[in-house]
Design a protein around this motif. Structure first.
Motif, short mmCIF file in Angstrom:
data_model
loop_
_atom_site.label_atom_id
_atom_site.label_comp_id
_atom_site.label_asym_id
_atom_site.label_seq_id
_atom_site.Cartn_x
_atom_site.Cartn_y
_atom_site.Cartn_z
N VAL A 15 50.70 -2.38 -49.13
CA VAL A 15 49.47 -3.17 -49.32
C VAL A 15 48.26 -2.26 -49.46
CG1 VAL A 15 47.91 -4.82 -48.23
CG2 VAL A 15 50.37 -5.21 -48.16
N MET A 16 48.17 -1.24 -48.61
CA MET A 16 47.04 -0.32 -48.67
C MET A 16 47.02 0.45 -49.98
SD MET A 16 46.83 1.14 -44.76
CE MET A 16 45.35 2.08 -45.13
N ALA A 17 48.19 0.81 -50.49
CA ALA A 17 48.27 1.52 -51.76
C ALA A 17 47.79 0.64 -52.90
CB ALA A 17 49.71 1.97 -52.01
N GLN A 18 48.17 -0.64 -52.86
CA GLN A 18 47.72 -1.57 -53.90
C GLN A 18 46.21 -1.74 -53.86
OE1 GLN A 18 49.98 -5.10 -53.15
NE2 GLN A 18 51.85 -4.30 -54.10
N CYS A 19 45.65 -1.84 -52.66
CA CYS A 19 44.20 -2.02 -52.53
C CYS A 19 43.44 -0.80 -53.04
CB CYS A 19 43.82 -2.29 -51.07
SG CYS A 19 44.34 -3.93 -50.50
N SER A 20 43.96 0.39 -52.80
CA SER A 20 43.26 1.60 -53.21
C SER A 20 43.34 1.84 -54.70
CB SER A 20 43.82 2.81 -52.45
OG SER A 20 45.18 3.01 -52.80
N ASN A 21 44.40 1.30 -55.35
CA ASN A 21 44.57 1.52 -56.79
C ASN A 21 44.10 0.37 -57.64
OD1 ASN A 21 45.80 4.02 -56.38
ND2 ASN A 21 47.81 3.08 -56.07
N GLY A 22 43.96 -0.80 -57.07
CA GLY A 22 43.61 -1.98 -57.86
C GLY A 22 42.13 -2.24 -57.89
N SER A 23 41.74 -3.37 -58.51
CA SER A 23 40.33 -3.72 -58.69
C SER A 23 39.70 -4.29 -57.44
CB SER A 23 40.20 -4.75 -59.82
OG SER A 23 40.90 -5.93 -59.50
N THR A 24 40.45 -4.39 -56.35
CA THR A 24 39.89 -4.93 -55.11
C THR A 24 39.09 -3.89 -54.35
OG1 THR A 24 41.95 -4.43 -53.98
CG2 THR A 24 41.70 -6.66 -54.85
N SER A 25 39.07 -2.67 -54.78
CA SER A 25 38.33 -1.62 -54.10
C SER A 25 36.84 -1.92 -54.13
CB SER A 25 38.58 -0.27 -54.79
OG SER A 25 37.70 0.70 -54.28
N THR A 26 36.14 -1.68 -53.01
CA THR A 26 34.70 -1.93 -52.96
C THR A 26 33.93 -0.96 -53.85
OG1 THR A 26 34.55 -0.50 -51.01
CG2 THR A 26 34.80 -2.88 -50.63
N ASN A 27 34.58 0.13 -54.31
CA ASN A 27 33.89 1.10 -55.16
C ASN A 27 33.60 0.56 -56.56
OD1 ASN A 27 33.88 3.04 -53.17
ND2 ASN A 27 35.85 3.89 -53.76
N THR A 168 35.34 -5.42 -68.59
CA THR A 168 35.65 -6.78 -68.14
C THR A 168 35.24 -6.89 -66.68
OG1 THR A 168 37.48 -7.02 -69.70
CG2 THR A 168 37.48 -8.47 -67.77
N VAL A 169 34.65 -8.02 -66.33
CA VAL A 169 34.17 -8.23 -64.96
C VAL A 169 34.82 -9.48 -64.38
CG1 VAL A 169 32.16 -8.81 -63.56
CG2 VAL A 169 31.96 -7.09 -65.37
N GLU A 170 35.36 -9.35 -63.18
CA GLU A 170 35.98 -10.48 -62.49
C GLU A 170 35.08 -10.97 -61.36
OE1 GLU A 170 39.90 -9.49 -61.20
OE2 GLU A 170 40.77 -9.75 -63.20
N ILE A 171 35.05 -12.30 -61.22
CA ILE A 171 34.21 -12.94 -60.21
C ILE A 171 35.08 -13.83 -59.35
CG2 ILE A 171 32.24 -14.47 -59.82
CD1 ILE A 171 31.29 -13.62 -62.67
N VAL A 212 30.35 -8.64 -57.89
CA VAL A 212 31.43 -8.83 -58.85
C VAL A 212 32.18 -7.52 -59.01
CG1 VAL A 212 30.16 -10.65 -60.05
CG2 VAL A 212 29.92 -8.29 -60.82
N ARG A 213 33.36 -7.57 -59.65
CA ARG A 213 34.20 -6.39 -59.78
C ARG A 213 34.35 -5.98 -61.23
NH1 ARG A 213 37.71 -9.49 -57.08
NH2 ARG A 213 39.28 -9.22 -58.73
N ILE A 214 34.19 -4.69 -61.49
CA ILE A 214 34.49 -4.15 -62.81
C ILE A 214 35.98 -3.88 -62.89
CG2 ILE A 214 34.20 -2.15 -64.33
CD1 ILE A 214 31.38 -1.84 -63.29
N VAL A 215 36.59 -4.37 -63.97
CA VAL A 215 38.01 -4.13 -64.21
C VAL A 215 38.12 -3.03 -65.24
CG1 VAL A 215 40.19 -5.12 -64.98
CG2 VAL A 215 38.54 -6.53 -63.73
N LYS A 216 38.69 -1.92 -64.86
CA LYS A 216 38.76 -0.77 -65.77
C LYS A 216 40.02 -0.84 -66.61
CE LYS A 216 36.14 2.14 -62.60
NZ LYS A 216 36.13 3.37 -61.80
#
Length: 216
Positions: A15-27, A168-171, A212-216
């Motif tokens: 789960v932590m690996a997915q969070c650090s690599n996916g668009s859910t990161s606060t960065n 692309t931006v996700e909300i 909002v989140r930027i999707v790279k």
């Protein structure tokens, strides 16, 4: 069922690996600024509308450095002859006048503004501005501002983005939404913020300061 510490640890790591690599990161989050209809004026048009030598009256600094909302408000009118009153002027003065409205406003005014980057008014819709001392009819200058994200040079480096890129931006939220083709504008004078108009904000159910989140 027996508690398997090894299995739990493995799941947590995944789960932590997915969070650090996916668009859910606060960065990759960006605050939103909702832009209502407004007017930018040239010095010449400012004086036509308010009188010779007139100076804008700042009342509030905006999020982008050097930009400010003014006390001055004007009326805009299109072919429908149904005016929209109380349209705020933003400063400072520009080289050319520009009116930014929403798609909903365009139905009221019966104008057909293109979706453009601010400042790109060539071939855009005509509109009339009514002031206390005079009237200005722009042959071109009415647009719907495109969705865009301001960021400084350093913020651009952090995000790995350059001026003119599109993302692309996700909300998230009650009305989960995805915005495509959001323009990135990078400049040393900018501050991180995504700008959308009231139509987009209402459709997504969000307001000023929403992340909002930027999707790279």
């Amino acid at each position: 069922m027996a508690y398997d510490e090894k299995l739990v640890a493995e799941i947590v790591n995944r789960v932590m690996a997915q969070c650090s690599n996916g668009s859910t990161s606060t960065n990759d989050t960006v605050p939103v600024g909702v832009s209502n209809r407004h007017i930018h004026l040239s010095k010449e048009d400012l004086e036509t509308l308010f009188g010779a030598g007139y100076q804008l009256t700042p009342i509030k600094d905006l999020s982008q450095p050097g930009q400010f909302a003014c006390k001055e408000q004007l009326t805009i009118i299109g072919p429908s002859l149904r005016p929209i009153e109380g349209v705020r002027v933003l400063g400072p003065v520009r080289k050319e006048s520009q009116v930014e409205i929403s798609r909903t406003d365009s139905f009221t005014l019966k104008v057909k503004p293109p979706v453009r980057e601010s400042g790109d008014i060539k071939g855009s819709a005509p509109i009339t501005i009514i002031g206390p001392k005079g009237t200005v009819t722009l042959k071109e200058g009415c647009i719907i501002a495109n969705r865009h994200i301001h960021m400084s040079d350093e913020e651009g480096k952090v995000f790995g983005l350059n001026d003119g890129d599109y993302v692309t931006v996700e909300i998230d939220g009650e009305r989960r939404t995805t915005f495509y083709d959001v323009q990135v504008r990078v400049n040393k004078a900018f501050r991180l913020e995504m700008h959308i108009d009231t139509d987009d904000a209402n459709a997504a159910g969000i307001g000023n300061g929403f992340k909002v989140r930027i999707v790279k």
